[in-house]
Design an enzyme around this catalytic site. Structure first.
Site, PDB file in Angstrom:
ATOM      1  N   ARG A  49       1.015  -1.162   0.041  1.00  0.00           N
ATOM      2  CA  ARG A  49      -0.102   0.011   0.106  1.00  0.00           C
ATOM      3  C   ARG A  49       0.980   1.339   0.018  1.00  0.00           C
ATOM      4  O   ARG A  49       1.287   1.687   1.044  1.00  0.00           O
ATOM      5  CB  ARG A  49      -0.931  -0.016   1.297  1.00  0.00           C
ATOM      6  CG  ARG A  49      -2.018  -1.126   1.311  1.00  0.00           C
ATOM      7  CD  ARG A  49      -2.363  -1.315   2.604  1.00  0.00           C
ATOM      8  NE  ARG A  49      -1.487  -2.040   3.434  1.00  0.00           N
ATOM      9  CZ  ARG A  49      -2.001  -2.301   4.830  1.00  0.00           C
ATOM     10  NH1 ARG A  49      -3.129  -1.808   5.169  1.00  0.00           N
ATOM     11  NH2 ARG A  49      -0.910  -2.543   5.559  1.00  0.00           N
ATOM     12  N   LYS A 107      10.895 -17.231   8.405  1.00  0.00           N
ATOM     13  CA  LYS A 107      11.243 -18.765   8.803  1.00  0.00           C
ATOM     14  C   LYS A 107      10.377 -19.572   7.982  1.00  0.00           C
ATOM     15  O   LYS A 107      10.481 -20.727   7.823  1.00  0.00           O
ATOM     16  CB  LYS A 107      10.897 -18.797  10.373  1.00  0.00           C
ATOM     17  CG  LYS A 107       9.234 -18.316  10.743  1.00  0.00           C
ATOM     18  CD  LYS A 107       9.329 -17.628  11.960  1.00  0.00           C
ATOM     19  CE  LYS A 107       8.505 -16.350  11.620  1.00  0.00           C
ATOM     20  NZ  LYS A 107       8.352 -15.483  12.625  1.00  0.00           N
ATOM     21  N   LYS A 207      10.720 -22.665  13.041  1.00  0.00           N
ATOM     22  CA  LYS A 207      12.036 -22.613  13.674  1.00  0.00           C
ATOM     23  C   LYS A 207      12.800 -23.931  14.089  1.00  0.00           C
ATOM     24  O   LYS A 207      13.996 -23.802  14.157  1.00  0.00           O
ATOM     25  CB  LYS A 207      11.919 -21.729  14.954  1.00  0.00           C
ATOM     26  CG  LYS A 207      11.272 -20.225  14.423  1.00  0.00           C
ATOM     27  CD  LYS A 207      10.722 -19.471  15.807  1.00  0.00           C
ATOM     28  CE  LYS A 207      10.184 -18.178  15.346  1.00  0.00           C
ATOM     29  NZ  LYS A 207       9.540 -17.512  16.365  1.00  0.00           N
TER      30      LYS A 207
HETATM   31  N1  LIG Z   1       7.158  -8.877  13.800  1.00  0.00           N
HETATM   32  C1  LIG Z   1       7.951  -9.642  14.309  1.00  0.00           C
HETATM   33  O1  LIG Z   1       8.321  -9.375  15.597  1.00  0.00           O
HETATM   34  C2  LIG Z   1       9.126 -10.604  13.606  1.00  0.00           C
HETATM   35  C3  LIG Z   1       9.806 -11.329  14.434  1.00  0.00           C
HETATM   36  C4  LIG Z   1      10.702 -12.040  13.492  1.00  0.00           C
HETATM   37  C5  LIG Z   1      10.731 -12.365  12.338  1.00  0.00           C
HETATM   38  N2  LIG Z   1       9.560 -11.622  11.721  1.00  0.00           N
HETATM   39  C6  LIG Z   1       9.630 -11.862  10.383  1.00  0.00           C
HETATM   40  O2  LIG Z   1       9.830 -10.797   9.606  1.00  0.00           O
HETATM   41  C7  LIG Z   1       8.798 -10.890   8.441  1.00  0.00           C
HETATM   42  C8  LIG Z   1       8.294  -9.472   8.433  1.00  0.00           C
HETATM   43  O3  LIG Z   1       7.308  -9.556   9.530  1.00  0.00           O
HETATM   44  P1  LIG Z   1       6.404  -8.076   9.824  1.00  0.00           P
HETATM   45  O4  LIG Z   1       6.013  -8.482  11.012  1.00  0.00           O
HETATM   46  O5  LIG Z   1       7.489  -6.932   9.612  1.00  0.00           O
HETATM   47  O6  LIG Z   1       5.329  -8.118   8.840  1.00  0.00           O
HETATM   48  P2  LIG Z   1       4.347  -7.019   8.549  1.00  0.00           P
HETATM   49  O7  LIG Z   1       4.376  -6.011   9.429  1.00  0.00           O
HETATM   50  O8  LIG Z   1       2.896  -7.677   8.037  1.00  0.00           O
HETATM   51  O9  LIG Z   1       4.772  -6.146   7.247  1.00  0.00           O
HETATM   52  C9  LIG Z   1       5.024  -6.816   5.858  1.00  0.00           C
HETATM   53  C10 LIG Z   1       5.079  -5.728   4.894  1.00  0.00           C
HETATM   54  O10 LIG Z   1       5.445  -6.403   3.711  1.00  0.00           O
HETATM   55  C11 LIG Z   1       4.484  -5.499   2.886  1.00  0.00           C
HETATM   56  N3  LIG Z   1       4.034  -6.408   1.551  1.00  0.00           N
HETATM   57  C12 LIG Z   1       3.094  -7.437   1.781  1.00  0.00           C
HETATM   58  N4  LIG Z   1       2.847  -7.955   0.688  1.00  0.00           N
HETATM   59  C13 LIG Z   1       3.647  -7.372  -0.139  1.00  0.00           C
HETATM   60  C14 LIG Z   1       3.790  -7.445  -1.736  1.00  0.00           C
HETATM   61  N5  LIG Z   1       3.165  -8.432  -2.465  1.00  0.00           N
HETATM   62  N6  LIG Z   1       4.601  -6.783  -2.091  1.00  0.00           N
HETATM   63  C15 LIG Z   1       5.539  -5.865  -1.672  1.00  0.00           C
HETATM   64  N7  LIG Z   1       5.251  -5.825  -0.398  1.00  0.00           N
HETATM   65  C16 LIG Z   1       4.519  -6.552   0.490  1.00  0.00           C
HETATM   66  C17 LIG Z   1       3.678  -4.935   3.495  1.00  0.00           C
HETATM   67  O11 LIG Z   1       3.161  -3.586   3.003  1.00  0.00           O
HETATM   68  P3  LIG Z   1       2.199  -2.664   3.645  1.00  0.00           P
HETATM   69  O12 LIG Z   1       2.993  -1.971   4.594  1.00  0.00           O
HETATM   70  O13 LIG Z   1       1.758  -1.927   2.330  1.00  0.00           O
HETATM   71  O14 LIG Z   1       1.010  -3.392   4.070  1.00  0.00           O
HETATM   72  C18 LIG Z   1       4.437  -4.581   4.806  1.00  0.00           C
HETATM   73  O15 LIG Z   1       5.016  -3.504   4.616  1.00  0.00           O
HETATM   74  C19 LIG Z   1       8.402 -12.032   8.445  1.00  0.00           C
HETATM   75  O16 LIG Z   1       8.827 -12.970   7.750  1.00  0.00           O
HETATM   76  C20 LIG Z   1       8.260 -12.363   9.922  1.00  0.00           C
HETATM   77  O17 LIG Z   1       8.044 -13.538  10.146  1.00  0.00           O
HETATM   78  C21 LIG Z   1       8.654 -10.659  12.306  1.00  0.00           C
END
Ligand SMILES: NC(=O)c1ccc[n+]([C@@H]2O[C@H](COP(=O)([O-])OP(=O)(O)OC[C@H]3O[C@@H](n4cnc5c(N)ncnc54)[C@H](OP(=O)(O)O)[C@@H]3O)[C@@H](O)[C@H]2O)c1
Length: 430
Positions: A49, A107, A207
């Site tokens: 977005r 993961k 994991k």
């Molecule tokens: N959150 C945590 O604490 C955490 C911890 C360890 C690992 N991780 C890993 O880190 C990764 C990201 O997690 P997150 O929590 O940051 O996820 P998130 O908050 O849902 O962010 C996902 C991002 O990806 C973008 N996106 C989704 N579909 C897309 C597409 N088709 N093309 C381009 N961009 C797209 C979204 O865009 P919009 O902003 O426009 O929606 C958003 O900016 C995941 O693999 C997760 O398992 C997360």
């Protein structure tokens, strides 16, 4: 010395983690340049977005054309923080094809497709770093891949999902039921609107697959990991554990089995003694115990998730990938030379805590004990309490194969004198 041409970084995803990576890349730009030997420039940020506010990120860097960004030809490192399988997999492969190295926290993708991703990196002589995919900020994969590369890891035992640890911790500290504790976790932002991946153990299983693969130099796929979640855990289970000086944790356990000729990987709730260091891991924290032949017992502890802590691990990988770009070196490759078979859950050796509702009359205890004996399971302790013709029998076994323990419980269910199996739980960490 900082060289003239900056290294170009494409950021895919700017959500919870990605937004913090972008912020810290800017805030610490000078330090990163000094540590790497070149400035690191954010060349583009792909999102879904584009109209959302993106902090200090220049609007002209934001794009919805993730593929165009990674294939434009001048990107040195792609940081994938979209999550899920597609389009992340296609984009990572496109990044390698274009000569970029990749840093990811994904993961789910690594547990399912790690082998193909490693092969794609190898083919292009590129790096694939993924420290943030397990246990967030905690340095765990690099110590396993590099610091312990000369040792033999026998066991990895840990709490690798903060959401479930928070829920179980609340159940333990307040006596709340599962539903109440989940509602609190959701209200505080520790659980997602759909908590399935966490509470059913899928996240921890992914994991565990990554950890087992690295620890034992063997390919371990998500399907190889036995998985049980915490949705069936009751306040009575927690109270029962407390009565025997234990607490309940969702554990990921990866071990060598069969004299080291095979490995096992599993995720399930288990009772652990209150004296065990993992019992003291509260709230949404993660902790992982590693047992290695020469190093002995090591414990890694810290925040296992969250935008800022996870960004720390991502940036550490970014620095490593950038340094390699400058020197022409490569980080550690996939190490799966041992190719040990992964044994099924039934062959795991563990202990059971079994709570039975039985008829309160003489001979019932002996009858139940015979069922355990018939399956080759020896009993460690028995507690019996009862009144008004109903009794509770709580049995803790010695170590036995999980298949034998499971068969014992099924046979107990069929006894006329057993009204029900109130709960069964494995006992670990002793
Ligand atoms: N959150 C945590 O604490 C955490 C911890 C360890 C690992 N991780 C890993 O880190 C990764 C990201 O997690 P997150 O929590 O940051 O996820 P998130 O908050 O849902 O962010 C996902 C991002 O990806 C973008 N996106 C989704 N579909 C897309 C597409 N088709 N093309 C381009 N961009 C797209 C979204 O865009 P919009 O902003 O426009 O929606 C958003 O900016 C995941 O693999 C997760 O398992 C997360």
């Amino acid at each position: 010395m900082v060289r003239t041409r900056p290294l170009k970084v494409a950021l895919l995803g700017c959500g919870v983690v990605g937004s913090q990576v972008a912020r810290l890349m800017t805030a610490h730009a000078d330090d990163l340049a000094a540590r790497i030997g070149a400035r690191v420039e954010l060349a583009g940020v792909a999102v879904r977005r584009p109209d959302r506010a993106r902090g200090d990120i220049a609007p002209e860097l934001v794009t919805t054309d993730a593929e165009g960004l990674v294939t434009r030809g001048d990107i040195d490192v792609v940081i994938e923080l979209i999550g899920g399988i597609e389009p992340a997999r296609t984009l990572i492969n496109a990044a390698f094809e274009s000569g970029a190295s990749v840093v990811t926290a994904n993961k789910a993708l690594l547990a399912g497709d790690g082998t193909a991703l490693h092969a794609a990196a190898e083919k292009q002589a590129a790096d694939l770093y993924f420290e943030a995919s397990v246990a967030g900020a905690i340095p765990l994969l690099r110590p396993l891949r590099e610091s312990l590369a000369g040792d033999r890891v026998d066991r990895v035992l840990g709490i690798v999902n903060g959401t479930t640890n928070f829920i179980l911790d609340r159940m333990e500290s307040s006596g709340a039921g599962y539903g109440e504790a989940l509602a609190e976790a959701t209200a505080l932002g520790y659980a997602e609107a759909d908590p399935t991946a966490d509470v059913e153990g899928f996240d921890a299983a992914a994991k565990a697959a990554i950890l087992a693969g690295i620890a034992f130099h063997t390919r371990v796929r998500l399907d190889d990991v036995h998985r049980e979640g915490i949705t069936e855990i009751t306040a009575a289970d927690i109270a029962g554990a407390r009565q025997m000086g234990h607490t309940v944790k969702l554990l990921a356990i990866c071990e060598r089995a069969g004299d080291g000729r095979s490995v096992t990987a599993r995720v399930h709730p288990a009772m652990i003694p209150l004296s065990h260091p993992l019992a003291g891991v509260r709230e949404a924290y993660n902790a992982v115990f590693v047992e290695a032949e020469a190093a002995g017992r090591l414990m890694f502890y810290g925040p296992g998730a969250g935008g800022v802590p996870t960004a720390s691990a991502v940036l550490g990988d970014l620095v490593a990938a950038c340094r390699n770009k400058l020197t022409g070196g490569l980080g550690p490759r996939e190490s799966a030379y041992a190719q040990l078979p992964v044994s099924p859950m039934g062959e795991v050796v563990t202990r059971y805590h079994v709570s039975l509702d039985v008829v309160d009359k003489p001979g019932v205890l002996a009858q139940c004990a015979m069922v355990f004996a018939a399956h080759g399971v020896s009993i460690d302790t028995v507690r019996q309490s009862g009144k008004d013709g109903e009794a509770k029998l709580v049995v803790v076994t010695h170590r036995a194969h999980d298949a034998a323990l499971g068969a014992t419980v099924e046979a107990l269910r069929r006894l006329d004198t057993v009204h029900g199996v109130a709960s069964t739980m494995r006992v670990e960490g002793e």
